[in-house]
Design an enzyme around this catalytic site. Structure first.
Site, PDB file in Angstrom:
ATOM      1  N   HIS A 110     -34.622  71.487  89.120  1.00  0.00           N
ATOM      2  CA  HIS A 110     -34.079  71.899  90.418  1.00  0.00           C
ATOM      3  C   HIS A 110     -32.588  71.600  90.546  1.00  0.00           C
ATOM      4  O   HIS A 110     -31.934  72.084  91.476  1.00  0.00           O
ATOM      5  CB  HIS A 110     -34.844  71.217  91.554  1.00  0.00           C
ATOM      6  CG  HIS A 110     -35.063  72.085  92.750  1.00  0.00           C
ATOM      7  ND1 HIS A 110     -34.162  73.051  93.149  1.00  0.00           N
ATOM      8  CD2 HIS A 110     -36.090  72.154  93.639  1.00  0.00           C
ATOM      9  CE1 HIS A 110     -34.610  73.656  94.224  1.00  0.00           C
ATOM     10  NE2 HIS A 110     -35.780  73.137  94.548  1.00  0.00           N
ATOM     11  N   ASP A 164     -32.558  77.211  91.262  1.00  0.00           N
ATOM     12  CA  ASP A 164     -33.081  77.213  92.626  1.00  0.00           C
ATOM     13  C   ASP A 164     -34.449  77.887  92.661  1.00  0.00           C
ATOM     14  O   ASP A 164     -34.763  78.746  91.821  1.00  0.00           O
ATOM     15  CB  ASP A 164     -32.126  77.954  93.566  1.00  0.00           C
ATOM     16  CG  ASP A 164     -30.799  77.224  93.718  1.00  0.00           C
ATOM     17  OD1 ASP A 164     -30.805  75.981  93.596  1.00  0.00           O
ATOM     18  OD2 ASP A 164     -29.775  77.886  93.940  1.00  0.00           O
TER      19      ASP A 164
END
Length: 423
Positions: free
Chosen positions: A395, A399
């Site tokens: 992450h 995204d």
């Protein structure tokens, strides 16, 4: 007599230490020149160390699982005549190849009970007064199915209490649950295995370290989507029926083609993140890692330039690399440098997976098993072949929106497989 000290030589660029995987000698052994001494494991390969001299082993550096620094003493050997100083006599070049033992990285048990206690014989059951008085009247009745089940379990139906003397499955179940006071133990039950402590060394230690580092450093998230693979499975069946001498296709080569065709639109998926330097490298070529289960543990051989191969070439390379990994003949360069990893459990794939990223990569893709289920197609219900596909991402780099869009692009190609073969 003079002694010769064999120090661990430099066995690869950037290698500062190596782990002892297995010893081939012990203190007191008489050895000859070129005789194998030990298997040493680095991040890239397992290396076999050979003795440069003949003599008697007087000292070894540690045991399997210990880590030795380059240049440190590995073995001390008592030799006849004058012992050359190792600094003046370079050690023989180590054999830089994966050792092809039956299982060179298998952990050795450290503490195993040598004798397994035998099953405790059931104590004799005293006959009841009724049994003495009327043996013929107490004959047990039961259906053939109950008798067969009792026979398979090693249960004497005379020991099972039943209303009216007719034993049913429920009576047998109650006896199995509550009849332990009779000393009963089913025939297929064996003595409990002794506890054993297994030292985590070799490949198992590498896997443990890598997985721990991945989960410790990478904030994972996983996205799962359902694919309708009815059309592509039909295409695959047709291709296999007319393949001639070509290798049999599985779903994986076709999925790899889809992965490679969608990567140019989503370059952040095919990347490596050097978090210490703060640099993300988005790779143009797809060097696809294939998670492969072996006797030594999980290995990840790499398909180089997967984007330049067709489905038949991919099928051939998948089979070749899997065989090399399982046989221990994979070269070090075939086990490193991946930019994206694909992990599949085949028929064991489950409903969904949350695969762990192969650090320093930023994504890993996991197809799950194919199942046939009813599905609405327009206004009708049809039997369709469905497969969930999971993707885990870093992450910090990827995204959720990008991961979801990437999987949707894959879904479009897989559900319309003719697009796999168009420019």
């Amino acid at each position: 007599m003079p002694k010769f000290t064999f120090n661990l030589p430099d066995i690869g660029e950037g290698i500062a230490e190596a782990e002892i995987v297995a010893w081939h000698v012990k203190v007191g052994d008489i050895i000859s020149e070129d005789q194998p001494l030990a298997d040493m494991m680095t991040d890239k390969a397992t290396v076999e160390m050979e003795s440069p001299v003949s003599g008697v082993v007087t000292k070894v550096a540690g045991e399997a699982g210990d880590v030795i620094a380059i240049g440190a003493m590995l073995v001390e050997i008592e030799v006849a005549g004058d012992a050359d100083n190792e600094a003046e006599k370079p050690a023989k070049e180590p054999i830089l190849a994966v050792v092809e033992d039956e299982n060179p990285h298998a952990p050795e048990p450290v503490s195993i009970a040598e004798v397994t206690p035998p099953p405790v014989a059931p104590p004799p059951v005293a006959p009841t007064a009724m049994q003495h008085a009327t043996p013929a009247v107490d004959k047990v009745t039961a259906s053939p199915a109950v008798r067969q089940r009792a026979k398979d379990l090693g249960v004497d139906l005379a020991d099972v209490k039943a209303a009216g003397g007719h034993v049913r499955h429920a009576d047998l179940d109650a006896f199995l649950t509550y009849g332990t006071q009779l000393g009963y133990r089913p025939a297929q039950f064996h003595a409990r295995r002794a506890d054993e402590a297994v030292k985590v060394i070799g490949m198992r230690r590498r896997i443990a370290d890598n997985m721990a580092a991945s989960k410790r450093h990478i904030p994972h998230f996983t996205y799962v989507e359902e694919f309708d693979v009815t059309a592509i499975e039909a295409m695959r069946a047709d291709l296999n029926a007319n393949r001639g001498s070509k290798p049999k296709l599985t779903m994986l080569p076709m999925l790899i083609v889809a992965i490679c065709k969608t990567i140019p639109q989503f370059p952040m998926i095919n990347a490596r993140f050097d978090d210490e330097a703060g640099i993300v490298t988005r790779h143009g070529a797809v060097h696809l890692g294939m998670a492969t289960q072996t006797d030594a543990g999980l290995m990840v051989p790499v398909i180089r330039d997967a984007q330049d191969r067709n489905i038949w070439q991919l099928a051939t390379e998948i089979a070749r690399l899997a065989d090399a990994a399982r046989s221990g003949s994979a070269k070090s360069e075939e086990l490193s440098g991946s930019t994206l990893t694909l992990t599949s459990l085949g028929p064991l794939g489950g409903i969904a997976t949350t695969p762990v990223i192969n650090r320093p990569e930023v994504a890993i893709i996991g197809p799950n098993k194919i199942v046939e289920r009813p599905m609405f197609v327009g206004d009708t219900i049809e039997a369709r072949k469905l497969m969930n596909l999971s993707i885990s991402c870093d992450h910090r780099v990827v995204d959720g929106w990008d991961a979801a869009n990437y999987v949707q692009a894959l879904k479009k190609l897989i559900e319309t497989p003719v697009l796999l073969f168009t420019a």
